[in-house]
Structure formats: structure tokens, C-alpha cells
Design a protein around this motif. Structure first.
Motif, PDB file in Angstrom:
ATOM      1  N   SER A   1       6.364   1.079  10.673  1.00  0.00           N
ATOM      2  CA  SER A   1       6.676   2.398  10.130  1.00  0.00           C
ATOM      3  C   SER A   1       6.620   3.497  11.166  1.00  0.00           C
ATOM      4  O   SER A   1       6.816   4.650  10.855  1.00  0.00           O
ATOM      5  N   ALA A   2       6.298   3.155  12.391  1.00  0.00           N
ATOM      6  CA  ALA A   2       6.153   4.175  13.418  1.00  0.00           C
ATOM      7  C   ALA A   2       7.506   4.752  13.784  1.00  0.00           C
ATOM      8  O   ALA A   2       8.552   4.140  13.662  1.00  0.00           O
ATOM      9  N   GLY A   3       7.480   5.967  14.327  1.00  0.00           N
ATOM     10  CA  GLY A   3       8.710   6.588  14.777  1.00  0.00           C
ATOM     11  C   GLY A   3       8.629   8.082  14.625  1.00  0.00           C
ATOM     12  O   GLY A   3       7.629   8.634  14.190  1.00  0.00           O
TER      13      GLY A   3
ATOM     14  N   ARG B   1      12.657   2.166  -6.703  1.00  0.00           N
ATOM     15  CA  ARG B   1      13.625   2.295  -7.788  1.00  0.00           C
ATOM     16  C   ARG B   1      13.910   0.932  -8.424  1.00  0.00           C
ATOM     17  O   ARG B   1      13.975   0.807  -9.647  1.00  0.00           O
ATOM     18  N   ARG B   2      14.089  -0.062  -7.596  1.00  0.00           N
ATOM     19  CA  ARG B   2      14.383  -1.397  -8.118  1.00  0.00           C
ATOM     20  C   ARG B   2      13.209  -1.940  -8.935  1.00  0.00           C
ATOM     21  O   ARG B   2      13.406  -2.562  -9.976  1.00  0.00           O
ATOM     22  N   LYS B   3      11.990  -1.677  -8.462  1.00  0.00           N
ATOM     23  CA  LYS B   3      10.823  -2.201  -9.160  1.00  0.00           C
ATOM     24  C   LYS B   3      10.547  -1.462 -10.466  1.00  0.00           C
ATOM     25  O   LYS B   3       9.873  -2.001 -11.350  1.00  0.00           O
ATOM     26  N   LEU B   4      11.049  -0.246 -10.589  1.00  0.00           N
ATOM     27  CA  LEU B   4      10.822   0.543 -11.804  1.00  0.00           C
ATOM     28  C   LEU B   4      11.895   0.323 -12.859  1.00  0.00           C
ATOM     29  O   LEU B   4      11.838   0.937 -13.928  1.00  0.00           O
TER      30      LEU B   4
ATOM     31  N   PRO C   1       0.810  -1.229   0.000  1.00  0.00           N
ATOM     32  CA  PRO C   1       0.000   0.000   0.000  1.00  0.00           C
ATOM     33  C   PRO C   1       0.843   1.279   0.000  1.00  0.00           C
ATOM     34  O   PRO C   1       0.537   2.231  -0.708  1.00  0.00           O
ATOM     35  N   ARG C   2       1.912   1.304   0.802  1.00  0.00           N
ATOM     36  CA  ARG C   2       2.748   2.503   0.836  1.00  0.00           C
ATOM     37  C   ARG C   2       3.531   2.693  -0.456  1.00  0.00           C
ATOM     38  O   ARG C   2       3.738   3.822  -0.918  1.00  0.00           O
ATOM     39  N   GLU C   3       3.991   1.615  -1.056  1.00  0.00           N
ATOM     40  CA  GLU C   3       4.697   1.734  -2.332  1.00  0.00           C
ATOM     41  C   GLU C   3       3.766   2.261  -3.409  1.00  0.00           C
ATOM     42  O   GLU C   3       4.175   3.099  -4.231  1.00  0.00           O
ATOM     43  N   TRP C   4       2.522   1.785  -3.406  1.00  0.00           N
ATOM     44  CA  TRP C   4       1.568   2.300  -4.391  1.00  0.00           C
ATOM     45  C   TRP C   4       1.332   3.797  -4.190  1.00  0.00           C
ATOM     46  O   TRP C   4       1.357   4.569  -5.145  1.00  0.00           O
ATOM     47  N   THR C   5       1.099   4.208  -2.954  1.00  0.00           N
ATOM     48  CA  THR C   5       0.848   5.625  -2.676  1.00  0.00           C
ATOM     49  C   THR C   5       2.048   6.476  -3.085  1.00  0.00           C
ATOM     50  O   THR C   5       1.886   7.553  -3.670  1.00  0.00           O
ATOM     51  N   LEU C   6       3.246   5.994  -2.793  1.00  0.00           N
ATOM     52  CA  LEU C   6       4.452   6.727  -3.174  1.00  0.00           C
ATOM     53  C   LEU C   6       4.562   6.849  -4.689  1.00  0.00           C
ATOM     54  O   LEU C   6       4.835   7.935  -5.221  1.00  0.00           O
ATOM     55  N   LEU C   7       4.324   5.754  -5.398  1.00  0.00           N
ATOM     56  CA  LEU C   7       4.390   5.783  -6.865  1.00  0.00           C
ATOM     57  C   LEU C   7       3.323   6.707  -7.441  1.00  0.00           C
ATOM     58  O   LEU C   7       3.591   7.479  -8.379  1.00  0.00           O
ATOM     59  N   GLU C   8       2.126   6.654  -6.875  1.00  0.00           N
ATOM     60  CA  GLU C   8       1.042   7.516  -7.350  1.00  0.00           C
ATOM     61  C   GLU C   8       1.385   8.983  -7.141  1.00  0.00           C
ATOM     62  O   GLU C   8       1.156   9.828  -8.019  1.00  0.00           O
TER      63      GLU C   8
ATOM     64  N   ALA D   1      10.863   8.544  10.187  1.00  0.00           N
ATOM     65  CA  ALA D   1      10.027   8.736   9.002  1.00  0.00           C
ATOM     66  C   ALA D   1      10.890   8.979   7.769  1.00  0.00           C
ATOM     67  O   ALA D   1      10.642   8.442   6.688  1.00  0.00           O
ATOM     68  N   GLY D   2      11.949   9.804   7.947  1.00  0.00           N
ATOM     69  CA  GLY D   2      12.835  10.063   6.825  1.00  0.00           C
ATOM     70  C   GLY D   2      13.540   8.807   6.356  1.00  0.00           C
ATOM     71  O   GLY D   2      13.665   8.558   5.154  1.00  0.00           O
ATOM     72  N   ASN D   3      14.016   8.006   7.306  1.00  0.00           N
ATOM     73  CA  ASN D   3      14.674   6.749   6.947  1.00  0.00           C
ATOM     74  C   ASN D   3      13.701   5.809   6.249  1.00  0.00           C
ATOM     75  O   ASN D   3      14.077   5.103   5.319  1.00  0.00           O
ATOM     76  N   SER D   4      12.454   5.779   6.731  1.00  0.00           N
ATOM     77  CA  SER D   4      11.443   4.920   6.122  1.00  0.00           C
ATOM     78  C   SER D   4      11.200   5.325   4.672  1.00  0.00           C
ATOM     79  O   SER D   4      11.097   4.471   3.798  1.00  0.00           O
ATOM     80  N   ILE D   5      11.126   6.606   4.403  1.00  0.00           N
ATOM     81  CA  ILE D   5      10.923   7.084   3.037  1.00  0.00           C
ATOM     82  C   ILE D   5      12.075   6.632   2.149  1.00  0.00           C
ATOM     83  O   ILE D   5      11.864   6.161   1.022  1.00  0.00           O
ATOM     84  N   GLU D   6      13.295   6.739   2.640  1.00  0.00           N
ATOM     85  CA  GLU D   6      14.448   6.328   1.848  1.00  0.00           C
ATOM     86  C   GLU D   6      14.404   4.848   1.512  1.00  0.00           C
ATOM     87  O   GLU D   6      14.771   4.436   0.407  1.00  0.00           O
ATOM     88  N   VAL D   7      13.931   4.036   2.470  1.00  0.00           N
ATOM     89  CA  VAL D   7      13.806   2.598   2.228  1.00  0.00           C
ATOM     90  C   VAL D   7      12.803   2.331   1.111  1.00  0.00           C
ATOM     91  O   VAL D   7      13.059   1.539   0.192  1.00  0.00           O
ATOM     92  N   TYR D   8      11.650   3.006   1.157  1.00  0.00           N
ATOM     93  CA  TYR D   8      10.622   2.799   0.140  1.00  0.00           C
ATOM     94  C   TYR D   8      11.061   3.332  -1.218  1.00  0.00           C
ATOM     95  O   TYR D   8      10.733   2.741  -2.253  1.00  0.00           O
ATOM     96  N   ILE D   9      11.793   4.428  -1.231  1.00  0.00           N
ATOM     97  CA  ILE D   9      12.330   4.949  -2.486  1.00  0.00           C
ATOM     98  C   ILE D   9      13.277   3.928  -3.113  1.00  0.00           C
ATOM     99  O   ILE D   9      13.227   3.659  -4.324  1.00  0.00           O
TER     100      ILE D   9
END
Length: 237
Positions: A190-192, A209-212, A155-162, A197-205
Motif C-alpha cells: 500500500s505504500a506510495g 462494493r462487491r462484498k456489500l 484490516p483495511r477493508e474493515w477500517t474502511l467499512l467502519e 494512495a488515491g488508487n489504493s482507496i479506489e481498489v478497496y472501494i
């Protein structure tokens, strides 16, 4: 008309599956809430029938998580509870409709047809699918593919991509990403605080990137500002 039936009563599930198939539904049956949640978040269904008394993960928890990720997805809840508080709880959790046990199949079918009509009407008013490079985005289904190959997105990856595609060729800030995630149900772990939160965003980015890869798109880091989705397999910043 692909339908997920989440029901742990084997006799009831077998009878319902047979009746639903007779009236034109393609039925996928699961016996516990954990599998129901997994399939509903990762596969495409037109609607779901969800029993509340499921093992492993109760139906109300499944409903809340699916509604957070797919707010417009139609779910009909089956429940043995007929008190006002239970009905209100189910509806507030995201159910489109509910039916108390025991019930007659013609009524269930009629309610499902109503949910389908509502969903189809909403789909017609929803944003159309869009193509960026070799990436196909289908907002209504929350689905994406690269060169015809489906992407497995949380869900978070989809929201980020969107969000990145909506702000294409514009910088998407970490604050905008965090705000979008806050209305999308979240994910475990994902709490913190702000640093977490910044580290979590970097992980999802990094994951995205790999999936794209092979899509003809890249996510560039704009230091101190955020992230930018742009054409071309550019070097990662």
C-alpha cells in the motif's frame, strides 16, 4: 473461551492444549507464525498465547500486526528471554502479558483468567453491534456479516467499512480514509505517494462494493469529494 495457541514445540503444545481444555478453553493450535497471523486476523478468538520463536513468521512480527489490526485483543507471550529489554519490547509491541519459560501451568491459567476479565470489562464498555440494512457490524470483534453470512475483510477493508458506516449519509473524504488507515497498521503493497494512495482507496472501494452486494447498502462516489454509504442498491458512481 476460544483460545489460539501458537507454539512450534510439539510436546509443549500438546501438553498445554490438553491442560487448557481441561480447564474450559476451546484451543486451536498452530505451529507457525504465518498461520497464527492469518487466523487471528480473520477468525474470532477470545485471546491468544504466542511463542516468540515461531517459524515462517516470528512471534514478535505476528504480535505487532495483530495489535495494529485489533488493538484491544489480549495476547500473552511465551518467551525464553528474561532480560529487561526483551520484556519491554514485547509489552510495547502490544502484548497484554508475558510469561518466561519454563513456567508452571497454574500461573499461566491465572494470567489468562486476568486477561479474560480485562477483555470482558472492555467489551462491556465498547460500542454495541449495529445493523445497517442487512449488514451487521460488531466493532469490538471487528467483524461484519450480511444476512448472517460473515464477510471476509482485510484490516483495511474493515477500517474502511467502519468509517463509512460511522459517516453514513455523509461524505467520507479520501483524506479521512488515509488518516484512519495510518493508525490501523497498514497492509503490504500500500505504500506510495498521494496518487498511489488515491488508487489504493479506489481498489478497496471496489472490493468493498462487491462484498456489500445484497446488504441493501451501496457506496456512491461523490466526484471530487469522496464516498458515501447510503441505503438502497443505487447505481455506482
Amino acid at each position: 473461551m476460544r483460545l489460539l495457541l501458537a507454539e512450534d514445540d510439539a510436546l509443549l503444545a500438546d501438553a498445554l492444549s490438553a491442560q487448557l481444555r481441561q480447564v474450559g478453553f476451546d484451543v486451536e493450535h498452530v505451529e507457525n507464525g504465518a498461520v497464527a497471523e492469518y487466523l487471528l486476523l480473520r477468525q474470532s478468538f477470545d485471546l491468544a498465547i504466542l511463542d516468540l520463536g515461531l517459524p515462517m513468521l516470528d512471534g514478535l512480527s505476528v504480535l505487532k500486526r495483530v495489535h495494529a489490526a485489533k488493538p484491544s485483543f489480549p495476547v500473552l507471550v511465551l518467551t525464553a528471554l528474561d532480560d529487561l529489554e526483551s520484556r519491554v519490547t514485547v509489552l510495547n509491541a502490544g502484548a497484554e502479558d508475558y510469561l518466561t519459560k519454563p513456567f508452571d501451568f497454574p500461573e499461566l491459567e491465572a494470567r489468562l483468567r486476568v486477561l479474560l476479565r480485562r477483555s470482558q470489562a472492555a467489551s462491556q464498555a465498547a460500542p454495541a453491534a449495529s445493523t445497517l440494512g442487512r449488514l451487521l457490524l460488531e466493532p469490538q470483534a471487528r467483524r461484519a456479516s450480511v444476512a448472517g453470512e460473515p464477510l471476509e475483510l482485510s484490516p483495511r477493508e474493515w477500517t474502511l467499512l467502519e468509517q463509512l458506516s460511522t459517516h453514513r449519509d455523509q461524505v467520507l473524504t479520501k483524506e479521512q480514509i488515509t488518516q484512519a488507515w495510518s493508525g490501523d497498521g497498514g497492509e503490504a503493497g500500500s505504500a506510495g505517494g498521494a496518487g498511489a494512495a488515491g488508487n489504493s482507496i479506489e481498489v478497496y472501494i471496489h472490493r468493498l462494493r462487491r462484498k456489500l452486494e445484497g446488504s441493501g447498502l451501496s457506496i456512491r462516489t461523490v466526484r471530487g469529494l469522496g464516498y458515501l454509504l447510503e441505503s438502497g442498491e443505487a447505481p455506482r458512481g
